[in-house]
Design an enzyme around this catalytic site. Sequence first.
Site, PDB file in Angstrom:
ATOM      1  N   VAL A   1       0.898  -1.170   0.031  1.00 15.56           N
ATOM      2  CA  VAL A   1       0.075   0.040   0.033  1.00 15.56           C
ATOM      3  C   VAL A   1       0.935   1.176  -0.153  1.00 15.56           C
ATOM      4  O   VAL A   1       1.771   1.359   0.859  1.00 15.56           O
ATOM      5  CB  VAL A   1      -0.863   0.089   1.450  1.00 15.56           C
ATOM      6  CG1 VAL A   1      -2.017   1.177   1.345  1.00 15.56           C
ATOM      7  CG2 VAL A   1      -2.045  -1.411   1.313  1.00 15.56           C
TER       8      VAL A   1
ATOM      9  N   LYS B   1      -3.151   0.578  -3.705  1.00 16.90           N
ATOM     10  CA  LYS B   1      -2.560  -0.741  -3.172  1.00 16.90           C
ATOM     11  C   LYS B   1      -2.161  -1.211  -4.758  1.00 16.90           C
ATOM     12  O   LYS B   1      -2.744  -1.590  -5.467  1.00 16.90           O
ATOM     13  CB  LYS B   1      -3.786  -1.716  -2.747  1.00 16.90           C
ATOM     14  CG  LYS B   1      -3.247  -3.210  -2.250  1.00 16.90           C
ATOM     15  CD  LYS B   1      -4.194  -4.036  -2.153  1.00 16.90           C
ATOM     16  CE  LYS B   1      -4.895  -4.027  -0.697  1.00 16.90           C
ATOM     17  NZ  LYS B   1      -5.696  -5.211  -0.286  1.00 16.90           N
TER      18      LYS B   1
ATOM     19  N   ASP C   1     -11.109 -11.786   6.872  1.00 20.71           N
ATOM     20  CA  ASP C   1      -9.964 -11.579   7.357  1.00 20.71           C
ATOM     21  C   ASP C   1      -9.937 -10.358   8.411  1.00 20.71           C
ATOM     22  O   ASP C   1      -8.851  -9.569   8.541  1.00 20.71           O
ATOM     23  CB  ASP C   1      -8.777 -11.414   6.647  1.00 20.71           C
ATOM     24  CG  ASP C   1      -7.397 -11.525   6.871  1.00 20.71           C
ATOM     25  OD1 ASP C   1      -7.244 -12.038   7.935  1.00 20.71           O
ATOM     26  OD2 ASP C   1      -6.421 -10.818   6.382  1.00 20.71           O
TER      27      ASP C   1
END
Length: 264
Positions: A23, A38, A133
Amino acid sequence: MSTIVAGRYQLVAPVGQGATGVVWRAYDLLLERDVALKEIALPPGPGAAERRRRVVKEARMAARLSHRGIVTVHNLAEEAERLWIVMEFLEALTLHDTVVQAGPLPAELVAKMGRRLLEALRHAHDGGVVHRDIKPANIMLTGDRVVLADFGFAGFESTATTSMRGTPAFIAPETLQGRGGTREADMWSFGATLYMAVEGRTPFRTVDSMAALMAALQEPPRAPKRAGALEPVLRGLLRKDPAARLTSEQTYAMLVNLRRHSAA
């Protein structure tokens, strides 16, 4: 000479490593504002097309979610065998870095952050998107915002998955058994994240990959010592049976109730 991506984004400096790429802080020369890019390499080979498809899916998924608790996606560019997801830039610390630097956080503060994070997560779930996640490193803290970042592993809830996705210390037991990709699995990870914030440690005795995986399947989480009134929420979220786990609605009601009691 500074690198300019897609004719308008001037790279300034790398600021972090996400689940799927580097990033960068960048400057949008057209709109004259800071953005985050990103960078995701697409090396030639048999898997390149599939990797590109996943990245485009991630960008589209995140872009369809509009909530102040979710990082905003502005654009998707492709250049020099790389895809670049253009997002809002946040001057922020992650929850992980905050706990590392400041130590365990007060239960009342964690409950407040939990409410805001859960509002964002419920928005994603209402749109049919599961994150897969959730962990302290993917929670950004800036001003009065608690922001859920990095949808690199995200998917639609109706999409079955038998692959293990996520971070071992924050992954739901059913995900290890090939039954992940559900909002219930996200709620486990959300609970493990709150546990880490208030206790300063993960729910299990080790963060070693294989040991953490086995612990999630076989051992109960360590009893909280600092959670106070937040403890029933943590215990309810870290139930191994997804059907017995607290739902987002139940969890939110409990967190709101904690706020009322603390204000009384």
